[in-house]
Design a protein around this motif. Structure first.
Motif, PDB file in Angstrom:
ATOM      1  N   PHE A 169      17.512  45.819  17.894  1.00  0.00           N
ATOM      2  CA  PHE A 169      16.212  45.235  18.214  1.00  0.00           C
ATOM      3  C   PHE A 169      15.100  45.983  17.493  1.00  0.00           C
ATOM      4  CE2 PHE A 169      19.005  44.293  21.706  1.00  0.00           C
ATOM      5  CZ  PHE A 169      18.626  43.040  22.154  1.00  0.00           C
ATOM      6  N   GLN A 170      13.922  45.332  17.486  1.00  0.00           N
ATOM      7  CA  GLN A 170      12.701  45.986  17.039  1.00  0.00           C
ATOM      8  C   GLN A 170      11.676  45.906  18.170  1.00  0.00           C
ATOM      9  OE1 GLN A 170      10.682  44.213  13.652  1.00  0.00           O
ATOM     10  NE2 GLN A 170       9.679  46.144  13.145  1.00  0.00           N
ATOM     11  N   LEU A 172       8.169  45.552  19.679  1.00  0.00           N
ATOM     12  CA  LEU A 172       6.934  44.933  19.188  1.00  0.00           C
ATOM     13  C   LEU A 172       5.718  45.341  20.020  1.00  0.00           C
ATOM     14  CD1 LEU A 172       8.295  41.394  18.215  1.00  0.00           C
ATOM     15  CD2 LEU A 172       7.983  43.426  16.777  1.00  0.00           C
ATOM     16  N   ARG A 180       8.031  43.737  24.634  1.00  0.00           N
ATOM     17  CA  ARG A 180       8.614  42.589  23.931  1.00  0.00           C
ATOM     18  C   ARG A 180       9.324  43.104  22.687  1.00  0.00           C
ATOM     19  NH1 ARG A 180       6.444  38.022  20.517  1.00  0.00           N
ATOM     20  NH2 ARG A 180       4.724  39.437  20.092  1.00  0.00           N
ATOM     21  N   CYS A 181      10.597  42.723  22.559  1.00  0.00           N
ATOM     22  CA  CYS A 181      11.415  43.225  21.457  1.00  0.00           C
ATOM     23  C   CYS A 181      12.152  42.068  20.788  1.00  0.00           C
ATOM     24  CB  CYS A 181      12.427  44.255  21.958  1.00  0.00           C
ATOM     25  SG  CYS A 181      11.651  45.687  22.758  1.00  0.00           S
ATOM     26  N   LEU A 182      12.298  42.159  19.485  1.00  0.00           N
ATOM     27  CA  LEU A 182      12.955  41.128  18.681  1.00  0.00           C
ATOM     28  C   LEU A 182      14.401  41.539  18.409  1.00  0.00           C
ATOM     29  CD1 LEU A 182      12.766  38.591  16.747  1.00  0.00           C
ATOM     30  CD2 LEU A 182      12.194  40.240  14.945  1.00  0.00           C
ATOM     31  N   GLU A 183      15.354  40.681  18.794  1.00  0.00           N
ATOM     32  CA  GLU A 183      16.748  40.950  18.428  1.00  0.00           C
ATOM     33  C   GLU A 183      16.924  40.579  16.960  1.00  0.00           C
ATOM     34  OE1 GLU A 183      21.305  40.485  20.015  1.00  0.00           O
ATOM     35  OE2 GLU A 183      19.853  38.980  20.660  1.00  0.00           O
ATOM     36  N   LYS A 187      16.944  36.699  16.092  1.00  0.00           N
ATOM     37  CA  LYS A 187      15.482  36.469  16.033  1.00  0.00           C
ATOM     38  C   LYS A 187      14.923  35.998  17.372  1.00  0.00           C
ATOM     39  CE  LYS A 187      15.648  37.615  11.753  1.00  0.00           C
ATOM     40  NZ  LYS A 187      15.321  39.023  11.407  1.00  0.00           N
ATOM     41  N   ARG A 188      15.662  36.252  18.449  1.00  0.00           N
ATOM     42  CA  ARG A 188      15.173  35.894  19.788  1.00  0.00           C
ATOM     43  C   ARG A 188      14.400  37.064  20.382  1.00  0.00           C
ATOM     44  NH1 ARG A 188      19.957  33.551  23.386  1.00  0.00           N
ATOM     45  NH2 ARG A 188      18.204  33.334  24.828  1.00  0.00           N
ATOM     46  N   MET A 189      13.424  36.740  21.244  1.00  0.00           N
ATOM     47  CA  MET A 189      12.595  37.748  21.893  1.00  0.00           C
ATOM     48  C   MET A 189      13.150  38.101  23.281  1.00  0.00           C
ATOM     49  SD  MET A 189      10.134  38.620  19.891  1.00  0.00           S
ATOM     50  CE  MET A 189       9.223  38.020  18.444  1.00  0.00           C
ATOM     51  N   TYR A 190      13.079  39.376  23.624  1.00  0.00           N
ATOM     52  CA  TYR A 190      13.523  39.854  24.935  1.00  0.00           C
ATOM     53  C   TYR A 190      12.478  40.817  25.483  1.00  0.00           C
ATOM     54  CZ  TYR A 190      18.163  37.981  23.856  1.00  0.00           C
ATOM     55  OH  TYR A 190      19.213  37.155  23.545  1.00  0.00           O
TER      56      TYR A 190
END
Length: 203
Positions: A169-170, A172, A180-183, A187-190
């Motif tokens: 993840f990244q 954000l 909020r993190c990007l897989e 490219k889905r948000m978690y």
């Protein structure tokens, strides 16, 4: 080995005799469980010839283990009083939890920082102690340190990290109380709990 000695491996030693008294009085079965990512403990009411059953994850620190154990015993007491006629974490359970935690406050079982955070949480306990960020943050201070792990809140924004299962993840931005993190692969948000433990990756 007697039950008190076994329990003293998992909870503060002075608390063990009272817990054993409850186990014997309520004829409850206590299982020290493997680590479960979805829950810290579990209660099952008598069914199909089996009595009260409680399980708690083996890898909790001694104060988290005791709080989780009392949480589950409060479910047992609530079941004995009301059977399945009340909500699992409703007013009846909260009352039972407060009653059963009281002796441990009187015994001064907890260090000052844990006692203070726990007392605030016990004013209106939630379904999970993990939902109280202040209590969770204080309890984490007593976990065994894991050299390669950081919490999400300690990572800089835009940092890359991985979960223990390898998903990457990244980090954000902050949305209310979660990050909020990007897989990277989907490219889905978690949304991540600030205290989730992850491995920081190189840029």
């Amino acid at each position: 080995m007697d039950k008190v000695s076994i329990l003293q491996k998992y909870i503060p030693a002075p608390a063990a005799p009272l817990i054993v008294k409850w186990i014997d009085h309520y004829q409850a079965e206590l299982k020290i469980s493997r680590s479960r990512s979805t829950k810290l403990g579990d209660y099952r009411h008598p069914f199909d010839g089996k009595g009260h059953r409680i399980s708690v994850n083996y890898n909790l620190n001694q104060y988290s283990f005791l709080i989780t154990l009392v949480h589950e015993f409060a479910h047992l007491l609530t079941y004995n009083r009301h059977k399945n006629k009340v909500k699992p974490h409703g007013a009846e359970w909260k009352t039972a939890f407060q009653e059963m935690m009281k002796p441990f406050f009187e015994m001064k079982i907890f260090p000052g920082d844990v006692e203070s955070a726990l007392a605030a949480y016990m004013q209106n306990p939630a379904a999970s102690s993990c939902s109280d960020m202040n209590l969770l943050r204080v309890l984490k201070n007593y976990d065994k340190k894991k050299e390669d792990l950081l919490t999400v809140e300690k990572l800089p924004f835009n940092a890359l990290f991985a979960l223990p299962n390898g998903r990457k993840f990244q980090k954000l931005d902050l949305i209310r109380k979660r990050y909020r993190c990007l897989e990277l692969s989907t490219k889905r948000m978690y949304l991540f709990n600030p205290l989730a433990e992850v491995v920081k990756l190189g840029e």
